[in-house]
Scaffold this active site. Sequence first.
Site, PDB file in Angstrom:
ATOM      1  N   ARG A 180      -0.601  -9.715  13.222  1.00 13.79           N
ATOM      2  CA  ARG A 180      -1.057  -8.777  12.360  1.00 13.79           C
ATOM      3  C   ARG A 180      -1.849  -9.328  11.241  1.00 13.79           C
ATOM      4  O   ARG A 180      -3.015  -8.719  10.838  1.00 13.79           O
ATOM      5  CB  ARG A 180      -0.333  -7.874  11.557  1.00 13.79           C
ATOM      6  CG  ARG A 180       0.757  -7.077  12.717  1.00 13.79           C
ATOM      7  CD  ARG A 180       1.831  -6.458  12.381  1.00 13.79           C
ATOM      8  NE  ARG A 180       1.887  -5.547  11.145  1.00 13.79           N
ATOM      9  CZ  ARG A 180       2.742  -5.274  10.455  1.00 13.79           C
ATOM     10  NH1 ARG A 180       4.367  -5.850  10.627  1.00 13.79           N
ATOM     11  NH2 ARG A 180       2.885  -4.315   9.648  1.00 13.79           N
ATOM     12  N   LYS A 206       0.722  -1.244   0.095  1.00 12.70           N
ATOM     13  CA  LYS A 206      -0.252   0.065   0.089  1.00 12.70           C
ATOM     14  C   LYS A 206       0.804   1.197   0.047  1.00 12.70           C
ATOM     15  O   LYS A 206       0.676   2.099  -0.819  1.00 12.70           O
ATOM     16  CB  LYS A 206      -1.030  -0.052   1.195  1.00 12.70           C
ATOM     17  CG  LYS A 206      -1.972  -1.197   1.194  1.00 12.70           C
ATOM     18  CD  LYS A 206      -2.793  -1.218   2.384  1.00 12.70           C
ATOM     19  CE  LYS A 206      -2.023  -1.179   3.886  1.00 12.70           C
ATOM     20  NZ  LYS A 206      -1.510  -2.721   3.959  1.00 12.70           N
ATOM     21  N   ARG A 211      11.422  -5.602   5.052  1.00 15.81           N
ATOM     22  CA  ARG A 211      11.220  -4.250   4.700  1.00 15.81           C
ATOM     23  C   ARG A 211      12.174  -3.356   5.563  1.00 15.81           C
ATOM     24  O   ARG A 211      12.475  -3.689   6.578  1.00 15.81           O
ATOM     25  CB  ARG A 211       9.764  -3.688   5.162  1.00 15.81           C
ATOM     26  CG  ARG A 211       9.545  -2.346   5.168  1.00 15.81           C
ATOM     27  CD  ARG A 211       7.718  -2.102   5.207  1.00 15.81           C
ATOM     28  NE  ARG A 211       7.357  -2.814   5.939  1.00 15.81           N
ATOM     29  CZ  ARG A 211       5.821  -2.672   6.052  1.00 15.81           C
ATOM     30  NH1 ARG A 211       5.105  -2.065   5.372  1.00 15.81           N
ATOM     31  NH2 ARG A 211       5.300  -3.323   7.080  1.00 15.81           N
ATOM     32  N   ARG A 253      11.134  -1.749  11.103  1.00 13.26           N
ATOM     33  CA  ARG A 253      10.054  -1.586  11.994  1.00 13.26           C
ATOM     34  C   ARG A 253      10.086  -2.730  12.958  1.00 13.26           C
ATOM     35  O   ARG A 253      10.287  -3.709  12.789  1.00 13.26           O
ATOM     36  CB  ARG A 253       8.866  -1.720  11.276  1.00 13.26           C
ATOM     37  CG  ARG A 253       8.322  -0.201  10.722  1.00 13.26           C
ATOM     38  CD  ARG A 253       7.362  -0.247   9.887  1.00 13.26           C
ATOM     39  NE  ARG A 253       6.129  -0.810  10.260  1.00 13.26           N
ATOM     40  CZ  ARG A 253       4.838  -0.935   9.588  1.00 13.26           C
ATOM     41  NH1 ARG A 253       4.827  -0.465   8.310  1.00 13.26           N
ATOM     42  NH2 ARG A 253       3.769  -1.356  10.165  1.00 13.26           N
ATOM     43  N   ARG A 256      -9.814   0.095   8.885  1.00 13.73           N
ATOM     44  CA  ARG A 256      -9.320  -1.419   9.289  1.00 13.73           C
ATOM     45  C   ARG A 256     -10.412  -2.145   9.710  1.00 13.73           C
ATOM     46  O   ARG A 256     -10.273  -3.361  10.320  1.00 13.73           O
ATOM     47  CB  ARG A 256      -8.232  -1.330  10.011  1.00 13.73           C
ATOM     48  CG  ARG A 256      -6.993  -1.626   9.013  1.00 13.73           C
ATOM     49  CD  ARG A 256      -5.722  -1.387  10.294  1.00 13.73           C
ATOM     50  NE  ARG A 256      -4.470  -1.987   9.770  1.00 13.73           N
ATOM     51  CZ  ARG A 256      -3.508  -1.516   9.226  1.00 13.73           C
ATOM     52  NH1 ARG A 256      -3.454  -0.232   8.865  1.00 13.73           N
ATOM     53  NH2 ARG A 256      -2.379  -1.995   9.072  1.00 13.73           N
TER      54      ARG A 256
HETATM   55  P1  ADP Z   1       2.115  -1.879   3.064  1.00 10.85           P
HETATM   56  O1  ADP Z   1       2.147  -0.385   3.166  1.00 10.85           O
HETATM   57  O2  ADP Z   1       1.049  -2.459   2.675  1.00 10.85           O
HETATM   58  O3  ADP Z   1       2.373  -2.484   4.624  1.00 10.85           O
HETATM   59  P2  ADP Z   1       4.658  -1.629   1.745  1.00 10.85           P
HETATM   60  O4  ADP Z   1       4.549  -0.897   0.765  1.00 10.85           O
HETATM   61  O5  ADP Z   1       5.571  -0.822   2.804  1.00 10.85           O
HETATM   62  O6  ADP Z   1       3.296  -2.432   2.386  1.00 10.85           O
HETATM   63  O7  ADP Z   1       5.437  -3.088   1.224  1.00 10.85           O
HETATM   64  C1  ADP Z   1       5.906  -3.918   2.190  1.00 10.85           C
HETATM   65  C2  ADP Z   1       7.396  -4.415   1.810  1.00 10.85           C
HETATM   66  O8  ADP Z   1       7.070  -5.151   0.466  1.00 10.85           O
HETATM   67  C3  ADP Z   1       8.393  -3.430   1.462  1.00 10.85           C
HETATM   68  O9  ADP Z   1       9.732  -3.902   1.538  1.00 10.85           O
HETATM   69  C4  ADP Z   1       8.409  -3.084  -0.132  1.00 10.85           C
HETATM   70  O10 ADP Z   1       9.395  -2.541  -0.508  1.00 10.85           O
HETATM   71  C5  ADP Z   1       7.964  -4.574  -0.530  1.00 10.85           C
HETATM   72  N1  ADP Z   1       7.009  -4.523  -1.849  1.00 10.85           N
HETATM   73  C6  ADP Z   1       6.031  -3.755  -1.998  1.00 10.85           C
HETATM   74  N2  ADP Z   1       5.326  -4.175  -3.311  1.00 10.85           N
HETATM   75  C7  ADP Z   1       5.976  -5.026  -3.632  1.00 10.85           C
HETATM   76  C8  ADP Z   1       5.907  -6.076  -4.971  1.00 10.85           C
HETATM   77  N3  ADP Z   1       5.076  -5.615  -5.799  1.00 10.85           N
HETATM   78  N4  ADP Z   1       6.754  -6.992  -4.859  1.00 10.85           N
HETATM   79  C9  ADP Z   1       7.790  -7.305  -4.066  1.00 10.85           C
HETATM   80  N5  ADP Z   1       7.832  -6.903  -2.798  1.00 10.85           N
HETATM   81  C10 ADP Z   1       6.993  -5.411  -2.962  1.00 10.85           C
HETATM   82  P1  AMP Z   2       0.614  -0.103   8.988  1.00 11.82           P
HETATM   83  O1  AMP Z   2       1.596   0.748   9.062  1.00 11.82           O
HETATM   84  O2  AMP Z   2      -0.564   0.402   8.286  1.00 11.82           O
HETATM   85  O3  AMP Z   2       1.129  -1.421   8.952  1.00 11.82           O
HETATM   86  O4  AMP Z   2       0.013  -0.044  10.504  1.00 11.82           O
HETATM   87  C1  AMP Z   2       1.139  -0.096  11.635  1.00 11.82           C
HETATM   88  C2  AMP Z   2       0.164  -0.611  12.790  1.00 11.82           C
HETATM   89  O5  AMP Z   2      -0.492   0.946  13.446  1.00 11.82           O
HETATM   90  C3  AMP Z   2      -1.056  -1.473  12.900  1.00 11.82           C
HETATM   91  O6  AMP Z   2      -0.418  -2.682  13.133  1.00 11.82           O
HETATM   92  C4  AMP Z   2      -2.015  -0.925  14.064  1.00 11.82           C
HETATM   93  O7  AMP Z   2      -1.377  -1.268  15.398  1.00 11.82           O
HETATM   94  C5  AMP Z   2      -1.768   0.468  13.999  1.00 11.82           C
HETATM   95  N1  AMP Z   2      -2.917   0.923  13.041  1.00 11.82           N
HETATM   96  C6  AMP Z   2      -2.400   1.576  11.707  1.00 11.82           C
HETATM   97  N2  AMP Z   2      -3.679   1.970  11.105  1.00 11.82           N
HETATM   98  C7  AMP Z   2      -4.699   1.424  11.851  1.00 11.82           C
HETATM   99  C8  AMP Z   2      -6.097   1.554  11.990  1.00 11.82           C
HETATM  100  N3  AMP Z   2      -6.941   2.162  10.620  1.00 11.82           N
HETATM  101  N4  AMP Z   2      -6.927   1.093  12.962  1.00 11.82           N
HETATM  102  C9  AMP Z   2      -6.042   0.784  13.934  1.00 11.82           C
HETATM  103  N5  AMP Z   2      -4.873   0.647  14.306  1.00 11.82           N
HETATM  104  C10 AMP Z   2      -4.093   1.042  13.249  1.00 11.82           C
END
Ligand code: ADP
Ligand code: AMP
Length: 214
Positions: A171, A13, A127, A160, A88
């Site tokens: 999660r 995302k 990541r 993270r 969420r």
């Molecule tokens: P989210 O915001 O949904 O938690 P991220 O955009 O941070 O996910 O992506 C999670 C990890 O996967 C990051 O390290 C990113 O570089 C990697 N990633 C994102 N999209 C892809 C893809 N299409 N293929 C492989 N790795 C990806």
């Molecule tokens: P994310 O960066 O989206 O992976 O979110 C990291 C963490 O933040 C999650 O595991 C939750 O603990 C908290 N969080 C983020 N967005 C929400 C949401 N919309 N509702 C509740 N908790 C959230």
Amino acid sequence: MHILLMGPPGAGKGTQAAKLVEQFHIPHISTGDMFRAAVKNQTELGKRAKVCMDQGKLVPDDVTIGIVRERLAEADCKKGFILDGFPRTVEQAEALENIVAELGLKLTCALNINVPAQELIERAVGRRICKKCGATYHVKFKAPGKAGVCDICGGELYQRADDSEATMKNRLAVYDGQTKPLIEYYKKAGLYKEINGSQPMDKVYSDVVTVLHG
Ligand code: ADP
Ligand code: AMP
């Protein structure tokens, strides 16, 4: 363009949101990023959020809805926004419906980035994020030129705390129980669009743009 970016943790995302920001110049609103900033600044919100985040649980709805309500009321959201990681829960989705209506806005679509669970763990565990500019990398799928250093600003990359395999399992369970029902919610609302997230990042992005234009 008032877009929701949905999908399980690690689906991509944030990665896709960054590309949308570059192309469309609308704000990227990530509740996860907002909570991480609050944790870093050791605010009351941050202290409350940290307990939940460390366990891979959701921050309570009232807290989360409150920060989104405030953010969406800011002037820059009028022309568009990309909401990443919110809603969420069904309660958050219902609150969002009210917030958007009160602001006289309309959601364009809910884009769900679909990726199988086994790929999500590898994505999250690998990541890495820049401490300085927030750019996202992956040790295997998007490695920086120099290990541990941001290509864009030279900042130090970090992992993270909640990107461990154990927390990721929690999660994903939380996602299945509390967030997955939103797929039906947005299908019913006629806003749901699905993207195959198991493709290279640029291909995922071109699919996102095709869906947005469609
Ligand atoms: P989210 O915001 O949904 O938690 P991220 O955009 O941070 O996910 O992506 C999670 C990890 O996967 C990051 O390290 C990113 O570089 C990697 N990633 C994102 N999209 C892809 C893809 N299409 N293929 C492989 N790795 C990806
Ligand atoms: P994310 O960066 O989206 O992976 O979110 C990291 C963490 O933040 C999650 O595991 C939750 O603990 C908290 N969080 C983020 N967005 C929400 C949401 N919309 N509702 C509740 N908790 C959230």
